[in-house]
Design a protein around this motif. Structure first.
Motif, PDB file in Angstrom:
ATOM      1  N   ALA A 128      -3.576   4.706  -1.617  1.00 57.97           N
ATOM      2  CA  ALA A 128      -3.356   3.422  -0.956  1.00 57.97           C
ATOM      3  C   ALA A 128      -3.641   3.516   0.544  1.00 57.97           C
ATOM      4  CB  ALA A 128      -1.923   2.945  -1.192  1.00 57.97           C
ATOM      5  N   VAL A 129      -3.223   4.625   1.169  1.00 59.07           N
ATOM      6  CA  VAL A 129      -3.502   4.825   2.597  1.00 59.07           C
ATOM      7  C   VAL A 129      -5.008   4.856   2.842  1.00 59.07           C
ATOM      8  CG1 VAL A 129      -3.335   6.462   4.506  1.00 59.07           C
ATOM      9  CG2 VAL A 129      -1.322   5.991   3.096  1.00 59.07           C
ATOM     10  N   THR A 130      -5.723   5.545   1.963  1.00 61.38           N
ATOM     11  CA  THR A 130      -7.185   5.638   2.091  1.00 61.38           C
ATOM     12  C   THR A 130      -7.833   4.277   1.909  1.00 61.38           C
ATOM     13  OG1 THR A 130      -7.100   7.905   1.237  1.00 61.38           O
ATOM     14  CG2 THR A 130      -9.246   6.802   1.223  1.00 61.38           C
ATOM     15  N   GLN A 131      -7.358   3.507   0.946  1.00 60.09           N
ATOM     16  CA  GLN A 131      -7.900   2.160   0.745  1.00 60.09           C
ATOM     17  C   GLN A 131      -7.645   1.284   1.959  1.00 60.09           C
ATOM     18  OE1 GLN A 131      -5.842   1.519  -3.038  1.00 60.09           O
ATOM     19  NE2 GLN A 131      -7.829   1.309  -4.055  1.00 60.09           N
ATOM     20  N   GLY A 132      -6.506   1.500   2.633  1.00 56.76           N
ATOM     21  CA  GLY A 132      -6.232   0.767   3.869  1.00 56.76           C
ATOM     22  C   GLY A 132      -7.233   1.109   4.959  1.00 56.76           C
ATOM     23  N   ILE A 137     -12.411  -0.396   7.984  1.00 56.98           N
ATOM     24  CA  ILE A 137     -13.844  -0.267   8.280  1.00 56.98           C
ATOM     25  C   ILE A 137     -14.598  -1.508   7.814  1.00 56.98           C
ATOM     26  CG2 ILE A 137     -15.945   1.052   7.788  1.00 56.98           C
ATOM     27  CD1 ILE A 137     -14.229   3.549   7.612  1.00 56.98           C
ATOM     28  N   LEU A 138     -14.257  -2.002   6.642  1.00 54.42           N
ATOM     29  CA  LEU A 138     -14.897  -3.226   6.142  1.00 54.42           C
ATOM     30  C   LEU A 138     -14.681  -4.377   7.118  1.00 54.42           C
ATOM     31  CD1 LEU A 138     -13.940  -3.020   2.356  1.00 54.42           C
ATOM     32  CD2 LEU A 138     -16.203  -2.636   3.347  1.00 54.42           C
ATOM     33  N   GLN A 139     -13.478  -4.457   7.671  1.00 56.28           N
ATOM     34  CA  GLN A 139     -13.193  -5.492   8.666  1.00 56.28           C
ATOM     35  C   GLN A 139     -14.080  -5.314   9.894  1.00 56.28           C
ATOM     36  OE1 GLN A 139      -9.136  -5.601  10.018  1.00 56.28           O
ATOM     37  NE2 GLN A 139      -9.531  -7.160  11.560  1.00 56.28           N
ATOM     38  N   SER A 140     -14.234  -4.059  10.347  1.00 60.61           N
ATOM     39  CA  SER A 140     -15.071  -3.778  11.513  1.00 60.61           C
ATOM     40  C   SER A 140     -16.530  -4.161  11.262  1.00 60.61           C
ATOM     41  CB  SER A 140     -14.989  -2.293  11.883  1.00 60.61           C
ATOM     42  OG  SER A 140     -13.671  -1.937  12.246  1.00 60.61           O
ATOM     43  N   ARG A 141     -16.960  -4.084   9.992  1.00 54.63           N
ATOM     44  CA  ARG A 141     -18.331  -4.433   9.636  1.00 54.63           C
ATOM     45  C   ARG A 141     -18.479  -5.920   9.321  1.00 54.63           C
ATOM     46  NH1 ARG A 141     -21.178   0.014   5.918  1.00 54.63           N
ATOM     47  NH2 ARG A 141     -20.725  -1.560   4.349  1.00 54.63           N
ATOM     48  N   GLY A 142     -17.411  -6.675   9.464  1.00 57.04           N
ATOM     49  CA  GLY A 142     -17.472  -8.114   9.226  1.00 57.04           C
ATOM     50  C   GLY A 142     -17.308  -8.528   7.785  1.00 57.04           C
ATOM     51  N   GLN A 143     -16.957  -7.576   6.911  1.00 57.59           N
ATOM     52  CA  GLN A 143     -16.762  -7.890   5.485  1.00 57.59           C
ATOM     53  C   GLN A 143     -15.297  -8.269   5.259  1.00 57.59           C
ATOM     54  OE1 GLN A 143     -19.222  -3.985   4.761  1.00 57.59           O
ATOM     55  NE2 GLN A 143     -19.017  -4.989   2.780  1.00 57.59           N
ATOM     56  N   LEU A 144     -14.911  -9.420   5.829  1.00 57.65           N
ATOM     57  CA  LEU A 144     -13.508  -9.809   5.878  1.00 57.65           C
ATOM     58  C   LEU A 144     -12.935 -10.138   4.503  1.00 57.65           C
ATOM     59  CD1 LEU A 144     -13.469 -12.006   9.109  1.00 57.65           C
ATOM     60  CD2 LEU A 144     -13.167  -9.542   8.867  1.00 57.65           C
ATOM     61  N   ASP A 145     -13.691 -10.826   3.670  1.00 62.73           N
ATOM     62  CA  ASP A 145     -13.178 -11.203   2.356  1.00 62.73           C
ATOM     63  C   ASP A 145     -12.888  -9.976   1.498  1.00 62.73           C
ATOM     64  OD1 ASP A 145     -13.360 -13.837   3.049  1.00 62.73           O
ATOM     65  OD2 ASP A 145     -15.253 -14.195   2.005  1.00 62.73           O
ATOM     66  N   VAL A 155      -3.690  -2.276  -1.898  1.00 66.25           N
ATOM     67  CA  VAL A 155      -2.866  -1.512  -0.960  1.00 66.25           C
ATOM     68  C   VAL A 155      -1.438  -2.042  -0.898  1.00 66.25           C
ATOM     69  CG1 VAL A 155      -2.678  -0.649   1.403  1.00 66.25           C
ATOM     70  CG2 VAL A 155      -4.941  -1.036   0.391  1.00 66.25           C
ATOM     71  N   LEU A 156      -1.294  -3.329  -0.651  1.00 65.27           N
ATOM     72  CA  LEU A 156       0.039  -3.915  -0.514  1.00 65.27           C
ATOM     73  C   LEU A 156       0.858  -3.746  -1.787  1.00 65.27           C
ATOM     74  CD1 LEU A 156       1.791  -5.452   1.537  1.00 65.27           C
ATOM     75  CD2 LEU A 156       0.989  -7.584   0.500  1.00 65.27           C
ATOM     76  N   SER A 157       0.241  -3.989  -2.921  1.00 64.15           N
ATOM     77  CA  SER A 157       0.965  -3.864  -4.191  1.00 64.15           C
ATOM     78  C   SER A 157       1.383  -2.421  -4.446  1.00 64.15           C
ATOM     79  CB  SER A 157       0.110  -4.391  -5.341  1.00 64.15           C
ATOM     80  OG  SER A 157      -1.110  -3.674  -5.439  1.00 64.15           O
ATOM     81  N   ALA A 158       0.546  -1.463  -4.038  1.00 65.57           N
ATOM     82  CA  ALA A 158       0.887  -0.044  -4.221  1.00 65.57           C
ATOM     83  C   ALA A 158       2.126   0.325  -3.411  1.00 65.57           C
ATOM     84  CB  ALA A 158      -0.288   0.841  -3.826  1.00 65.57           C
ATOM     85  N   PHE A 159       2.173  -0.084  -2.158  1.00 74.85           N
ATOM     86  CA  PHE A 159       3.323   0.259  -1.321  1.00 74.85           C
ATOM     87  C   PHE A 159       4.581  -0.490  -1.759  1.00 74.85           C
ATOM     88  CE2 PHE A 159       0.033   1.408   2.024  1.00 74.85           C
ATOM     89  CZ  PHE A 159       0.201   2.768   1.820  1.00 74.85           C
ATOM     90  N   GLU A 160       4.413  -1.688  -2.302  1.00 76.50           N
ATOM     91  CA  GLU A 160       5.563  -2.403  -2.851  1.00 76.50           C
ATOM     92  C   GLU A 160       6.146  -1.646  -4.044  1.00 76.50           C
ATOM     93  OE1 GLU A 160       3.854  -6.223  -3.610  1.00 76.50           O
ATOM     94  OE2 GLU A 160       4.541  -7.076  -1.697  1.00 76.50           O
ATOM     95  N   ARG A 161       5.282  -1.152  -4.921  1.00 75.68           N
ATOM     96  CA  ARG A 161       5.756  -0.373  -6.078  1.00 75.68           C
ATOM     97  C   ARG A 161       6.432   0.919  -5.638  1.00 75.68           C
ATOM     98  NH1 ARG A 161       0.603  -1.612  -7.947  1.00 75.68           N
ATOM     99  NH2 ARG A 161      -0.072   0.558  -7.692  1.00 75.68           N
ATOM    100  N   LEU A 162       5.912   1.528  -4.589  1.00 71.86           N
ATOM    101  CA  LEU A 162       6.476   2.781  -4.089  1.00 71.86           C
ATOM    102  C   LEU A 162       7.745   2.568  -3.271  1.00 71.86           C
ATOM    103  CD1 LEU A 162       3.152   4.478  -2.924  1.00 71.86           C
ATOM    104  CD2 LEU A 162       4.603   5.272  -4.802  1.00 71.86           C
TER     105      LEU A 162
END
Length: 271
Positions: A128-132, A137-145, A155-162
């Motif tokens: 999950a940390v790696t996916q974050g 990086i995707l955000q930095s490249r403009g791939q916001l969606d 990511v969020l769902s993983a940390f919620e489960r943990l």
């Protein structure tokens, strides 16, 4: 000798977390590392060198940090056959590459090496940390969606489960960053004020809190309402005071942001 080095390493950990980077670096280089070298402890030497690289990165010495990670730390873990530590080191290398603007190489390393290693190990948290990091990086490249989808669905769902409250708050901060970039300021502000900052305050995470306050101030400034100016002033003053007390490089960035907004130095501003 080993126990003394371990204790000094713990002292350096605390100093590093408090932003006392020079003294933490001195302890690691002069007190801790030489012991593991004399003992021939390859693993602990590599771990200590990785922590030295962390400090160098925090001080902006990216080239030296990258050299240390690639030539010393990574090769040591490869020789030891330590898959997890190798993946962690590659993640650190990707962080530095991203800082240097080498986004394509950082993204490739995270996707092809780091993420796949944690998936094989079944390490949900590290995945999950790696996916974050990938989303960043995707955000930095403009791939916001794509970045937003990854953060919300994976990511969020993983940390919620943990049940990882801190990492969940960090992820919500990343989501707020993207929403802010897309002009969805009201939702970004709500997340920062209701979901992110209260967690840092409750957990006493000073560095996370000062960064969060700075980001909230920037979001309020972008909204452009005169009613927000006092709140921006208070947020930046508190963030700056914390950064100065902790000796963090963020203090310079906050001071410059304050000067841009209020046209005067932050040191002379009234409380």
């Amino acid at each position: 000798m080993r126990s003394k080095a371990v204790t000094q390493g713990r002292i350096a950990d605390i100093l590093q977390s408090r932003g006392q980077l020079d003294e933490a670096l001195r302890i690691r280089q002069e007190e801790e590392l030489p012991v593991y070298e004399r003992l021939g402890d390859v693993r602990e030497k590599a771990v200590t060198q990785g922590k030295i690289a962390d400090i160098l990165q925090s001080r902006g010495q990216l080239d030296e940090a990258l050299r240390l990670l690639r030539e010393e730390v990574l090769s040591a873990f490869e020789r030891l056959g330590d898959v997890r530590s190798k993946a962690v080191t590659q993640g650190k290398i990707a962080d530095i590459l991203q800082s240097r603007g080498q986004l394509d190489e950082a993204l490739r390393l995270l996707r092809e090496e780091v993420l796949s290693a944690f998936e094989r190990l079944g390490d949900v948290r590290s995945k999950a940390v790696t996916q974050g990091k990938i989303a960043d990086i995707l955000q930095s490249r403009g791939q916001l969606d794509e970045a937003l989808r990854l953060l919300r669905e994976e990511v969020l769902s993983a940390f919620e489960r943990l049940g990882d409250v801190r990492e969940k708050a960090v992820t919500q901060g990343q989501i707020a960053d993207i929403l802010q970039s897309r002009g969805q300021l009201d939702e970004a502000l709500r997340i920062r004020q209701e979901e992110e900052l209260p967690v840092y305050e409750r957990l006493g995470l000073e560095r996370d809190l000062l960064v969060g306050r700075t980001n909230l101030a920037m979001a309020l400034h972008r909204r452009g309402s005169l009613k927000d100016r006092n709140a921006i002033h208070v947020l930046l003053k508190r963030a700056y005071a914390a950064a100065k007390r902790l000796g963090l490089p963020e203090a310079l960035r906050i001071a410059e942001l304050y000067r841009q907004i209020f046209r005067k130095p932050i040191e002379t501003a009234k409380k």
